[in-house]
Motif scaffolding. Structure first.
Motif, PDB file in Angstrom:
ATOM      1  N   ALA A 152      -7.774   3.820  -9.334  1.00  0.00           N
ATOM      2  CA  ALA A 152      -8.515   4.452 -10.434  1.00  0.00           C
ATOM      3  C   ALA A 152     -10.046   4.126 -10.532  1.00  0.00           C
ATOM      4  CB  ALA A 152      -8.069   4.099 -11.689  1.00  0.00           C
ATOM      5  N   SER A 153     -10.037   2.718 -10.282  1.00  0.00           N
ATOM      6  CA  SER A 153     -11.471   2.067 -10.107  1.00  0.00           C
ATOM      7  C   SER A 153     -12.103   2.682  -8.758  1.00  0.00           C
ATOM      8  CB  SER A 153     -11.368   0.431 -10.030  1.00  0.00           C
ATOM      9  OG  SER A 153     -12.536  -0.123  -9.458  1.00  0.00           O
ATOM     10  N   MET A 154     -11.577   2.784  -7.723  1.00  0.00           N
ATOM     11  CA  MET A 154     -12.110   3.468  -6.410  1.00  0.00           C
ATOM     12  C   MET A 154     -12.718   4.983  -6.943  1.00  0.00           C
ATOM     13  SD  MET A 154      -9.979   2.234  -3.272  1.00  0.00           S
ATOM     14  CE  MET A 154      -9.824   0.526  -2.789  1.00  0.00           C
ATOM     15  N   GLN A 155     -11.806   5.686  -7.545  1.00  0.00           N
ATOM     16  CA  GLN A 155     -12.121   7.168  -8.024  1.00  0.00           C
ATOM     17  C   GLN A 155     -13.361   7.292  -8.826  1.00  0.00           C
ATOM     18  OE1 GLN A 155     -10.260   9.891  -7.469  1.00  0.00           O
ATOM     19  NE2 GLN A 155     -11.782  11.046  -8.404  1.00  0.00           N
ATOM     20  N   LEU A 156     -13.503   6.130 -10.024  1.00  0.00           N
ATOM     21  CA  LEU A 156     -14.789   6.359 -10.797  1.00  0.00           C
ATOM     22  C   LEU A 156     -15.880   5.624 -10.250  1.00  0.00           C
ATOM     23  CD1 LEU A 156     -12.949   5.412 -13.820  1.00  0.00           C
ATOM     24  CD2 LEU A 156     -13.506   7.807 -13.202  1.00  0.00           C
ATOM     25  N   LEU A 213      -7.706  14.708 -11.450  1.00  0.00           N
ATOM     26  CA  LEU A 213      -7.895  15.043 -12.623  1.00  0.00           C
ATOM     27  C   LEU A 213      -7.395  14.158 -13.564  1.00  0.00           C
ATOM     28  CD1 LEU A 213      -6.456  18.372 -13.828  1.00  0.00           C
ATOM     29  CD2 LEU A 213      -5.464  16.471 -14.999  1.00  0.00           C
ATOM     30  N   LEU A 214      -6.145  13.379 -13.685  1.00  0.00           N
ATOM     31  CA  LEU A 214      -5.671  12.655 -14.762  1.00  0.00           C
ATOM     32  C   LEU A 214      -6.827  11.372 -15.114  1.00  0.00           C
ATOM     33  CD1 LEU A 214      -3.992  11.858 -16.916  1.00  0.00           C
ATOM     34  CD2 LEU A 214      -2.461  10.596 -15.245  1.00  0.00           C
ATOM     35  N   VAL A 215      -7.208  10.696 -14.081  1.00  0.00           N
ATOM     36  CA  VAL A 215      -8.029   9.424 -14.168  1.00  0.00           C
ATOM     37  C   VAL A 215      -9.603   9.844 -14.722  1.00  0.00           C
ATOM     38  CG1 VAL A 215      -9.475   7.855 -13.047  1.00  0.00           C
ATOM     39  CG2 VAL A 215      -6.920   7.753 -12.583  1.00  0.00           C
ATOM     40  N   GLN A 216     -10.211  11.136 -14.172  1.00  0.00           N
ATOM     41  CA  GLN A 216     -11.346  11.553 -14.465  1.00  0.00           C
ATOM     42  C   GLN A 216     -11.353  12.056 -16.140  1.00  0.00           C
ATOM     43  OE1 GLN A 216     -13.303  11.035 -10.805  1.00  0.00           O
ATOM     44  NE2 GLN A 216     -14.285  12.593 -12.672  1.00  0.00           N
ATOM     45  N   ARG A 217     -10.441  12.660 -16.336  1.00  0.00           N
ATOM     46  CA  ARG A 217     -10.054  13.278 -17.686  1.00  0.00           C
ATOM     47  C   ARG A 217     -10.119  12.229 -18.764  1.00  0.00           C
ATOM     48  NH1 ARG A 217     -12.216  15.667 -15.522  1.00  0.00           N
ATOM     49  NH2 ARG A 217     -12.002  17.642 -14.750  1.00  0.00           N
ATOM     50  N   LEU A 218      -9.005  10.928 -18.555  1.00  0.00           N
ATOM     51  CA  LEU A 218      -8.824  10.059 -19.026  1.00  0.00           C
ATOM     52  C   LEU A 218     -10.317   9.043 -19.463  1.00  0.00           C
ATOM     53  CD1 LEU A 218      -5.488   8.649 -18.096  1.00  0.00           C
ATOM     54  CD2 LEU A 218      -6.006   9.423 -20.380  1.00  0.00           C
ATOM     55  N   ALA A 219     -11.036   9.082 -18.218  1.00  0.00           N
ATOM     56  CA  ALA A 219     -12.333   8.353 -18.334  1.00  0.00           C
ATOM     57  C   ALA A 219     -13.264   9.221 -19.374  1.00  0.00           C
ATOM     58  CB  ALA A 219     -12.812   8.023 -16.877  1.00  0.00           C
ATOM     59  N   GLN A 220     -13.151  10.392 -19.749  1.00  0.00           N
ATOM     60  CA  GLN A 220     -14.127  11.079 -20.736  1.00  0.00           C
ATOM     61  C   GLN A 220     -13.812  10.566 -21.914  1.00  0.00           C
ATOM     62  OE1 GLN A 220     -13.485  15.241 -19.983  1.00  0.00           O
ATOM     63  NE2 GLN A 220     -14.317  14.994 -17.930  1.00  0.00           N
ATOM     64  N   VAL A 221     -12.436  10.253 -22.291  1.00  0.00           N
ATOM     65  CA  VAL A 221     -12.215   9.994 -23.603  1.00  0.00           C
ATOM     66  C   VAL A 221     -11.586   8.729 -24.109  1.00  0.00           C
ATOM     67  CG1 VAL A 221     -11.987  12.433 -24.207  1.00  0.00           C
ATOM     68  CG2 VAL A 221     -10.055  11.180 -23.147  1.00  0.00           C
ATOM     69  N   VAL A 267      -5.555  14.031  -6.042  1.00  0.00           N
ATOM     70  CA  VAL A 267      -6.159  15.229  -6.679  1.00  0.00           C
ATOM     71  C   VAL A 267      -5.617  15.229  -8.052  1.00  0.00           C
ATOM     72  CG1 VAL A 267      -6.540  17.727  -6.842  1.00  0.00           C
ATOM     73  CG2 VAL A 267      -7.249  16.602  -4.907  1.00  0.00           C
ATOM     74  N   GLY A 268      -4.399  15.311  -8.237  1.00  0.00           N
ATOM     75  CA  GLY A 268      -3.774  15.320  -9.637  1.00  0.00           C
ATOM     76  C   GLY A 268      -3.977  13.874 -10.122  1.00  0.00           C
ATOM     77  N   TRP A 269      -3.569  12.661  -9.546  1.00  0.00           N
ATOM     78  CA  TRP A 269      -3.481  11.687 -10.330  1.00  0.00           C
ATOM     79  C   TRP A 269      -4.728  11.039 -10.641  1.00  0.00           C
ATOM     80  CZ3 TRP A 269       0.782  11.806 -13.027  1.00  0.00           C
ATOM     81  CH2 TRP A 269       1.849  12.080 -12.463  1.00  0.00           C
ATOM     82  N   ARG A 270      -5.452  11.062  -9.703  1.00  0.00           N
ATOM     83  CA  ARG A 270      -6.987  10.572  -9.823  1.00  0.00           C
ATOM     84  C   ARG A 270      -7.955  11.560 -10.027  1.00  0.00           C
ATOM     85  NH1 ARG A 270      -3.106   7.078  -8.782  1.00  0.00           N
ATOM     86  NH2 ARG A 270      -2.978   7.924  -6.575  1.00  0.00           N
TER      87      ARG A 270
END
Length: 302
Positions: free
Chosen positions: A227-231, A166-174, A161-164
């Protein structure tokens, strides 16, 4: 007549200002998340190290120290909640990555976690770099791939929940794909460093620098795939892959692997064989399921 027409025009900026203000910068949320992780990790590790804790004999530590060490898996979840509340004032935003997923994606995640980790163990056994403990073969081994995965799902979810989420989701925005993968993977690796540096996480006789290098390579490679699976699929396939890998390491490979000299340098999360197989598996994954830069900026699944 003039004054009545000018009123809406003057009100327009005031009406749109709250909407733009309601969109916080992803970088702020990322910064709060990482700072909170660092703070909680520093406190829990300091208490455990001061008590002389050793992660290879964690069951011998006082109950409070055991709770702090096992509780470190909850730190990313707590930090994600803090970051969301600080940055947005609510937990209702719809982009945690928690959504329905298909059985096919879950099966793919399970298989991907199984193959490189099992391959590392088999390579050690067939080359003689590690012994095969045949006396450990028994009914518990199949459980390590099935029932015993379930407790690790809860722990993996708290981390992911934290690493993917939040962090992956937020990084993927910018940010672009390389930044998403490297920043999230390296941050996740650094999260595990204190266990090696301060509470005995490096195997006996293995230099700490070597253990950290292997841990970082393997964890960053694994993080790239998660990260790829998350997105691509949301949070659940990555959580399952994370849980399967941990259950396989602790309940299948560990009891079946006997030390034959260089084994400690090559096996477990801090060993070279696992790091190399995870790297190769990540490179193969990225050829068939890459991330790409979105037309408007950021990163999306390819």
């Amino acid at each position: 007549m003039t004054s009545s027409l000018s009123t809406p025009a003057a009100a327009t900026p005031q009406a749109t200002a709250p909407a733009s203000a309601a969109r916080p910068s992803p970088w702020r949320e990322i910064g709060v998340f990482l700072a909170t992780v660092a703070l909680l990790l520093s406190v829990t590790t300091s208490v455990a190290a001061a008590a002389g804790a050793d992660v290879t004999r964690v069951d011998e530590a006082p109950p409070l120290v055991q709770a702090l060490l096992f509780g470190q898996a909850l730190i990313p979840l707590l930090a994600a909640v803090v970051a969301r509340l600080v940055a947005t004032g609510t937990l209702r935003r719809p982009d945690w990555g928690v959504r329905r997923t298909s059985l096919r994606s879950l099966g793919t995640a399970w298989l991907w976690a199984l193959l490189p980790t099992l391959a590392a163990g088999v390579l050690l056994w067939v080359t003689g770099l590690a012994g095969f403990a045949s006396d450990a073969v028994g009914p518990m081994l199949p459980l390590g791939l099935t029932v015993l995965v379930l407790p690790y799902v809860a722990l993996a979810l708290a981390e992911d929940v934290g690493w993917r989420g939040l962090l992956v989701q937020r990084l993927a925005q910018v940010a672009g794909p390389r930044t998403v993968v490297l920043v999230s993977g390296l941050a996740w690796s650094l999260f595990h460093w204190p266990l090696v540096l301060f509470v005995g996480g490096a195997p006996a006789g293995v230099p700490v620098v070597f253990a950290l290098a292997c841990l970082t390579l393997g964890t960053t490679s694994l993080g790239a795939v998660l990260a790829s699976m998350q997105l691509r699929w949301g949070i659940w396939p990555g959580v399952l892959a994370h849980a399967v890998l941990n259950a396989l390491l602790y309940h299948v490979l560990a009891p079946l692997t006997a030390d034959s000299g260089p084994t400690e340098w090559l096996s477990t999360e801090t060993g070279a064989m696992g790091a190399v197989t995870l790297l190769l598996a990540a490179l193969a994954w990225w050829r068939v399921a890459p991330l790409r830069r979105a037309p408007g900026g950021g990163t999306v699944a390819g």
